[in-house]
Structures are given as structure tokens and as C-alpha cells.
Design a protein around this motif. Sequence first.
Motif, PDB file in Angstrom:
ATOM      1  N   ARG A  42       5.724  -6.818   1.877  1.00 48.18           N
ATOM      2  CA  ARG A  42       6.366  -6.117   0.752  1.00 48.18           C
ATOM      3  C   ARG A  42       5.329  -5.363  -0.053  1.00 48.18           C
ATOM      4  O   ARG A  42       5.515  -4.199  -0.405  1.00 48.18           O
ATOM      5  N   GLU A  43       4.220  -6.064  -0.344  1.00 48.50           N
ATOM      6  CA  GLU A  43       3.158  -5.417  -1.116  1.00 48.50           C
ATOM      7  C   GLU A  43       2.604  -4.207  -0.379  1.00 48.50           C
ATOM      8  O   GLU A  43       2.366  -3.161  -0.977  1.00 48.50           O
ATOM      9  N   VAL A  96       4.919  -1.325  -0.723  1.00 48.01           N
ATOM     10  CA  VAL A  96       4.829  -0.710  -2.058  1.00 48.01           C
ATOM     11  C   VAL A  96       3.532   0.095  -2.178  1.00 48.01           C
ATOM     12  O   VAL A  96       3.513   1.205  -2.716  1.00 48.01           O
ATOM     13  N   MET A  97       2.454  -0.475  -1.640  1.00 47.95           N
ATOM     14  CA  MET A  97       1.169   0.230  -1.715  1.00 47.95           C
ATOM     15  C   MET A  97       1.248   1.590  -1.024  1.00 47.95           C
ATOM     16  O   MET A  97       0.746   2.592  -1.534  1.00 47.95           O
ATOM     17  N   LEU A 100       3.929   3.292  -0.560  1.00 46.31           N
ATOM     18  CA  LEU A 100       4.862   4.119  -1.325  1.00 46.31           C
ATOM     19  C   LEU A 100       4.173   4.808  -2.494  1.00 46.31           C
ATOM     20  O   LEU A 100       4.445   5.972  -2.790  1.00 46.31           O
ATOM     21  N   VAL A 101       3.288   4.079  -3.174  1.00 48.82           N
ATOM     22  CA  VAL A 101       2.683   4.665  -4.374  1.00 48.82           C
ATOM     23  C   VAL A 101       1.377   5.406  -4.069  1.00 48.82           C
ATOM     24  O   VAL A 101       0.727   5.890  -4.978  1.00 48.82           O
ATOM     25  N   GLY A 102       1.027   5.479  -2.774  1.00 52.54           N
ATOM     26  CA  GLY A 102      -0.092   6.336  -2.397  1.00 52.54           C
ATOM     27  C   GLY A 102      -1.456   5.659  -2.327  1.00 52.54           C
ATOM     28  O   GLY A 102      -2.475   6.305  -2.574  1.00 52.54           O
ATOM     29  N   ALA A 103      -1.460   4.344  -1.995  1.00 50.35           N
ATOM     30  CA  ALA A 103      -2.758   3.698  -1.762  1.00 50.35           C
ATOM     31  C   ALA A 103      -3.309   4.217  -0.439  1.00 50.35           C
ATOM     32  O   ALA A 103      -2.546   4.399   0.512  1.00 50.35           O
ATOM     33  N   THR A 104      -4.612   4.452  -0.386  1.00 46.28           N
ATOM     34  CA  THR A 104      -5.175   4.959   0.873  1.00 46.28           C
ATOM     35  C   THR A 104      -5.184   3.844   1.912  1.00 46.28           C
ATOM     36  O   THR A 104      -5.153   2.667   1.573  1.00 46.28           O
ATOM     37  N   PHE A 142      -7.826   1.275   1.475  1.00 51.85           N
ATOM     38  CA  PHE A 142      -7.573   0.384   0.347  1.00 51.85           C
ATOM     39  C   PHE A 142      -6.628  -0.745   0.768  1.00 51.85           C
ATOM     40  O   PHE A 142      -6.783  -1.887   0.346  1.00 51.85           O
ATOM     41  N   VAL A 185      -0.114   1.385   8.763  1.00 52.20           N
ATOM     42  CA  VAL A 185      -0.366   2.238   7.585  1.00 52.20           C
ATOM     43  C   VAL A 185      -0.380   3.708   7.997  1.00 52.20           C
ATOM     44  O   VAL A 185      -0.505   4.022   9.144  1.00 52.20           O
TER      45      VAL A 185
END
Lengths: 294, 244
Positions: free
Chosen positions: A197-198, A201-202, A204-208, A211, A294
Motif C-alpha cells: 500500500r505504501e 502511494v509513494m 502515486l505522489v511521485g517518489a523516485t 527512493f 516501480v
Amino acid sequence: MPLSADYIIRETTTNLWRNRLMTIAAVLTVAVSLALVGAALLLKQGAANAEVDWQRGIQVTVWMKPSASASEISAIRSELAQLPYVHGCTFWSQLRDYHEASKLLPPSEFSALTPSSTPSSIRCTPNQPQYATAIYDRFVHQPGVYGVGSPNSAIHAMEETITILQWVFVSVALVLLLSAGVLILNTIRMAIFARRREVSVMKLVGATNWFIRLPFMSEGLIQGLVGSAVAAAVVLGLHELLDSLANPNQPGSVLSQMRLTGWQLVGTDVVVVVIGVLIGSVGSAIAIRRFLDV
Amino acid sequence: MIRFENVTKVYKNGTVAVRNLSLDIQKGEFVFIVGPSGSGKTTCIRMLLREELPDRGRIWVAGREIIQLPKWRVPYLRRNVGCVFQDFRLLPNKTVFQNVAFALEVIGRPKSVVETQVPQVLELVGLAKKRDNLPGELSGGEQQRVAIARAFVNRPLILLADEPTGNLDPGTSQGIMRLLDRINRTGTTVVIATHDAALVDWMRRRVVELDQGMIVRDQARGVYGIDANTGPVPRTEVVARRSS
């Protein structure tokens, strides 16, 4: 992008704690397998050290028949003295050999021996250990010679035993290392599943990608590192134990001859830690590649 | 701000989700994409986030052609596009504050930014007092507000919402719409895929209707179904109204 070290440390610690049973299993397997690798390395280096010691003091004994005439003995002695690769020779009379035999042989065997039936001997030290064979070949069939003795075969037998032991250690260690890698891979896979889940979300919000991957990577790395640190400590402990068993009053004992230098010990531990880190990184890298989308 | 140019998307099982679709959405617009299930609304949203790639056509988001965008640039695209879903997608073991802060932390924003931005956005969505609650302790409407706060905290240029009121009662849904309207007034382009007819009718904003992957209606200040008084508005008229 500045990677927040704080974030990675926090996430890695949380992952390790959540998956603690699997983590402990992975760390212990890494530790056991690397302790075996370390022990094999200690054995190999110890054997190499001892071999130098053994070969330095190598002595070839030409045994003369008790019936050998004085001229036969002196012919052999002068021929030995002329050989360029013989360092020096000592003649042991029948009586002297008889006295030595009284110390070495069990009483039941010694009782059958008399000074006149004991062979006399010429004991020589070659310049290089490998000339022992040359001396053997040259003198074994000479008139008056009873036999030529050299400790080479005993050394070879010992070396062979050590080599076999090393291979057994290395094979068991390889199997264990493989299972340690698979365990680490599985631990990371479970961590990825637990945090899916995390991860979504990561994304979705644009974590590379890096990361997202780094906490999982560092988790595998830490498992490998901790496991190998335990193994390195075991290797040190093992060395200390063997060192304490080696009697300093008996410098000729096998354990004393196998004693390692400080650098050899440090080198062994470095190899153990590097292998541990590699296993951890490779295990987690495969898990991330296969299971982290990813 | 958003431009679809002759976009076609066919799934592997042969389903045509979007068929030769062309659409322009200007900066600061508030647009509903409506249509029955399977009409291609969600596929459009997913393509804007580059979770799906079209088979044909081109898509621009915030001035950038996103089909050719290298994979490593996709996270940076998503920082400009906030997104809200029907199922909220909150992290159940993190508080309201932590859920919103998470969106800033994972893109490497410093702590000082997190500490100023998150309370501001929680104030905007009306949840400042519930910052330490877990999502499980909130109502559906409140959870969706947290999700909106998380999507908006990074001040994206575009906010996408896929059935944001699908799980909410009509009263709560209106509250969510008011919130999205407020966000739109800050200059953020808002695109909502929905089949909540009452809300669309209530809001009276631009409506793009899809059917079997094609635009069958594009109407400024539209309603969910065909407007009984005015009928479908031709696209040329929509553009004319918008520029006026």
C-alpha cells in the motif's frame, strides 16, 4: 533529489522489526555459513604456515644395513657429502641409533633389537625440501643401503587431509550461503508485500524509483552485514581458542606451527564481511527486481 | 494544461477503452468526465498519470508530451498531478498528519516544509483538529478529505479524481465537491471522472461525456445527461464560451 537519510533509516528499522523472525533466520544462516567459510580460510592459511615449518626442517635418513661394510658406509657418506644440494650430513653409529630406538619404540618391539642388529644411519638436510626425493632415488638401491626415509609422505598425507577438510567446509558453506541468499530474498519479498500500500502511494505522489527501493536494499544489506559480523566474531573466537590450545612450551606442535599472523586474521574477517555484504545486496537486488514493480 | 490528440487505447484482451479521443483542458478549468462503466473514464485518468500508455496518439500534461517521457522522469510528472480515488488509499497505520506528510517526505521535501505545508492543507480541508487521528477513526467523507489534502499538499498544477464520491452519501459528496471547487479557485486544474449524476447537475461545470471510448458530448456548464432545455452543446460553442 536529496534522499532523506532519516527517512531511509526509519523505514529500514521498521521493516526489519516487522519481519523480525525472518530477519533473525536470515542473519543466523548468513552467520553460520560465513563462519564455515572463515574456518575453511583459517585452515587453509594455517596449513600453509605449518607446511613451511615442516619443510624447513626436513631431514633425509639413509639407513645402512647392519651387515654393511665400513667401505660401503664410507662410500655412501662421501657421495652424499659431494652432492651440491645436500646441506650437511651426520653419521649415527649403530649404538647411537640403538639408544634412540630405546626412546622411540615400544618396549615389546625394542626387546627384539640388539646394538648389532640396529642399522647405522646417515642423516642429511637437503638445501630445498624437494631434493629429498632425489636423494631417495639415488641411494635406495645402492649396496649396503637398507632404506631411505623421508617425512615427505607424512606431510603429503596431512596436506591431503587438510585439503579434503577444506573442501568439505567450503561445499557446506556454499550450500548454506545459497540458502542465506534465498532467505534474504524471501524476507525482502515479504517486506515488499507488507508495504505494498505504501509503495503504491509513494508511486502515486511521485517518489523516485530509488527512493522506493533504497529501504529494501538497505534491509538486505544490513542482514548480510550483521550476519557476517557475527561470523567474523566467531572466526576470531575460533582463532583465540586454537591459539590458547597451542602449547607455547611445544613450538613443534601442529597447532603452534599453524598459528596465523594478525594480518592473516584481519584478511579472513574482511573476506567474510565482504561476502556477507555481497549476499545481502544480491538477495535484496533480485527480490526488488522481481517483486517490486516501480 | 491537458491535451489528448487522437488517443486510442486497446487492452490486451482486445477491449477498446479509448477510441481516437481528442480533448483540450485549459489551465484552471474544472471538468467532469462522465459516462457509464467501461466508457473509458478511468483509462483516461490512468493515462494522464502514465500508469497506462496509449497505443496511438499523443498526450500533453502541463506542457510536456508524456508518451515519450523516459521512465525515470515519470515520478517528476506525478509531482505535478495530484490524484484522488474512490477507495481513498490512505495508510491505516499512519495518522492524518503522517499520511499527508508522507507525500512530501517521499519526494524529499525538508522537514521545515512538511511542518508548514501540512497544517495549512489540513486547515484547508477542515481537518486541523483531527491531525492525530488514524484513518480508521474518521468517517468516509473525512477520509476522502485526507486523501485530497495528500494529493494537494505538494500544490500540483492538476488534480485528478477518479470517482471521488463513489463511497459517500450525497450530503458528504457535496462537501467534497465544495472542497474541490475551492482547490480549483486557487488556480489548480481539476478533472473528475464520475457517474454521480446529482453532483454533476449540481455543480454545473464543463462536462465531457464518454461512451465506448469516444467523446459524445463536450458541454460547458453541463449536466450529467443531455440538457433538456439546451440539448447537446457543440464543441465549437464550448470553446467559444470558454474564451469569452
